[in-house]
Enzyme design. Structure first.
Site, PDB file in Angstrom:
ATOM      1  N   HIS A   1      45.564  50.684  33.547  1.00  0.00           N
ATOM      2  CA  HIS A   1      45.626  49.684  34.609  1.00  0.00           C
ATOM      3  C   HIS A   1      44.260  49.210  35.045  1.00  0.00           C
ATOM      4  CE1 HIS A   1      49.763  51.173  34.905  1.00  0.00           C
ATOM      5  NE2 HIS A   1      50.017  50.013  35.446  1.00  0.00           N
TER       6      HIS A   1
ATOM      7  N   ASP B   1      53.188  49.796  34.262  1.00  0.00           N
ATOM      8  CA  ASP B   1      52.373  49.847  35.062  1.00  0.00           C
ATOM      9  C   ASP B   1      52.180  48.691  33.661  1.00  0.00           C
ATOM     10  OD1 ASP B   1      49.827  49.583  34.447  1.00  0.00           O
ATOM     11  OD2 ASP B   1      49.126  51.140  34.751  1.00  0.00           O
TER      12      ASP B   1
END
Length: 521
Positions: free
Chosen positions: A394, A25
């Site tokens: 993220h 990610d």
């Protein structure tokens, strides 16, 4: 867009995979939306059937050609800088007679190697970010100040991790009105934060009870690691030990060329699929099958991740940067598309999505949480904490939070159910890939029996069913990450529309898996 990581983690889902050959990610990688060509697919459809648009091959060609030219202009400078960095390091190492793997103990004579890496990385970032490089430099300097917390021991490393992740939210809030700029900076800063946190924990792990002071690397060594050219722009995360071991190139130029060419070819193929073929097929099948429409639209997301990952692999190969997971033909592995497009289970899929990030999460989040207590409750808590940390890294994107939470639930339920069924039937039905005839612990393993054996056919059929179910989850969750926002507008409908049309079936199946496991266990 940071949609590359809706999967990124999980050995934490399947705790029996210690011997699995993984590669997992967001590097965090960022994908420049300017590379996408969205407006090539107009007309030629009928609501009562599928009709190819007129001249669709010409449409695909007109999409592929500008995309390829643009990405070549984007990648070529980075490759040249990485190759130049490797050449300069080789020349200095040859002059000073520094052998591969000896740079860490070479003392002051290795300082030019760190300086070469730092200068090369800053050059790549300046070409990519221009004046915005100043912000990344500022945050890196602040990170070095925070790294002094490692002198406090393990507790200091934990504080460093909390402050680092929390600061990323502050940065994003301060630049909220300029998110078009931050979307690219966020991926770079994510990798910087992962390097900083891993360095803090590695330093405290090497300290002993008798040693009250921990040797924090000097600023030049630290910045050389943070801005190593192979990972400064697109990632992925590499450990500090891997960086030191790769300061002096190990492989010959022939090996580098043999590994570089396949990565570049795969990169271009992934780009064409992401920008041209997948959107075309998504629109083509949208009116005939909602699942196929979701699948091909989600393929655009997956292919864009493969595109960035293969660029990252090419940069690692060009600079001869080693990692823990390498392939003979592709070099350091960032992703494994063949295990994503045809997955055995959700857990095997997410392990292959972003291999370096998988390793980071396993080493610094899942492992420490789980090793204190091997109970099932502690393991589930470790899984949740792993996905939570991945989500926070993220940034502020609710879509990624929803997808990762869903993956945690779906994956853990599947692992528990398949492990229980495998134990009861003594059959090779677990979420992990079979370890082979000699290593598989189950008596009813297709690799131990004749291919035409009835039991082997049933086991293969059952595993095929789980694979099909995982592909459905992959399409259902991946299509969410195509949109730019959670809200619907005149031009773009909310991502919830896809889930509503699917009847939230994937979520019902995921929860039902847990219920079925509790019922039969």
């Amino acid at each position: 867009m940071d949609y590359q990581y809706y999967d990124e983690e999980s050995d934490y889902i399947d705790v029996d995979d210690g011997d699995e050959d993984v590669e997992d990610d967001p590097s965090d990688f960022t994908y420049d939306d300017s590379l996408r060509e969205e407006d090539y697919y107009g007309g030629g459809y009928e609501e009562d059937g599928i009709q190819l648009p007129d001249g669709y091959l010409e449409i695909l060609r007109s999409c592929a050609q500008p995309s390829l030219l643009q990405v070549i202009q984007y990648v070529a400078p980075m490759l040249v800088v990485c190759l130049g960095c490797r050449l300069l390091c080789s020349l200095h190492a040859g002059r000073r007679k520094i052998q591969p793997g000896e740079a860490a103990s070479a003392g002051s004579i290795s300082i030019p190697l760190h300086l070469i890496h730092l200068a090369s990385g800053l050059m790549i970032l300046y070409v990519t970010l221009s004046h915005r490089l100043a912000l990344i430099l500022l945050l890196s300097v602040v990170g070095y100040v925070l790294l002094q917390l490692a002198r406090l021991g393990r507790r200091g490393a934990v504080i460093l991790a909390f402050v680092t992740i929390g600061s990323q939210f502050i940065y994003e809030l301060l630049i909220w009105r300029q998110r078009s700029d931050w979307s690219q900076l966020r991926g770079i800063q994510m990798v910087v934060n992962m390097k900083l946190i891993s360095l803090g924990f590695d330093l405290t792990a090497t300290g002993t009870a008798k040693s009250k002071t921990i040797r924090v690397p000097n600023p030049l060594v630290y910045l050389g690691y943070i801005f190593s050219p192979a990972t400064s722009c697109l990632g992925p995360w590499i450990s500090f030990a891997s960086y030191l071991d790769s300061l002096v190139p190990r492989n010959s130029w022939l090996v580098t060329l043999r590994r570089l060419l396949p990565n570049l070819v795969l990169c271009l193929v992934a780009l064409v699929v992401s920008n041209c073929i997948a959107p075309f097929l998504g629109e083509l099948f949208a009116f005939s099958s909602h699942f196929l429409g979701m699948y091909f639209e989600a393929m655009s997301v997956r292919s864009s991740h493969y595109f960035v990952s293969f660029i990252a692999q090419a940069l690692l190969v060009a600079s001869d940067q080693g990692t823990e997971n390498e392939s003979q033909w592709l070099g350091p592995l960032v992703t494994q598309p063949w295990r994503i497009e045809w997955p055995r289970s959700i857990s095997s899929l997410v392990r292959s999505w972003n291999i370096p990030m998988h390793e980071w999460l396993k080493r610094y989040v899942y492992g420490p949480w789980k090793k204190e207590d091997g109970s099932k409750g502690r393991t589930i808590l470790a899984v949740l904490c792993t996905y939570l940390v991945s989500s926070l890294l993220h940034g502020m994107d609710l879509r990624i939070y929803l997808v990762l939470i869903s993956l945690a639930i779906f994956g853990e339920g599947e692992v528990l159910l398949r492990r229980h069924i495998s134990s009861v039937l003594d059959a090779c039905l677990s979420a992990n890939r079979c370890r082979g005839r000699d290593r598989c612990r189950y008596a009813n393993c297709p690799k131990k029996r004749n291919w035409l054996c009835f039991r082997s056919c049933l086991i293969r059929l059952a595993n095929l069913g789980f694979t099909a179910l995982t592909i459905f989850h992959l399409a259902y969750l991946g299509v969410v990450l195509l949109g730019e926002s959670l809200e619907s507008s005149d031009d773009h409908e909310s991502f919830l529309a896809h889930w509503q049309r699917a009847g939230y079936l994937s979520h019902y199946i995921g929860v039902g898996t847990f219920v079925l496991y509790l019922f039969i266990s």
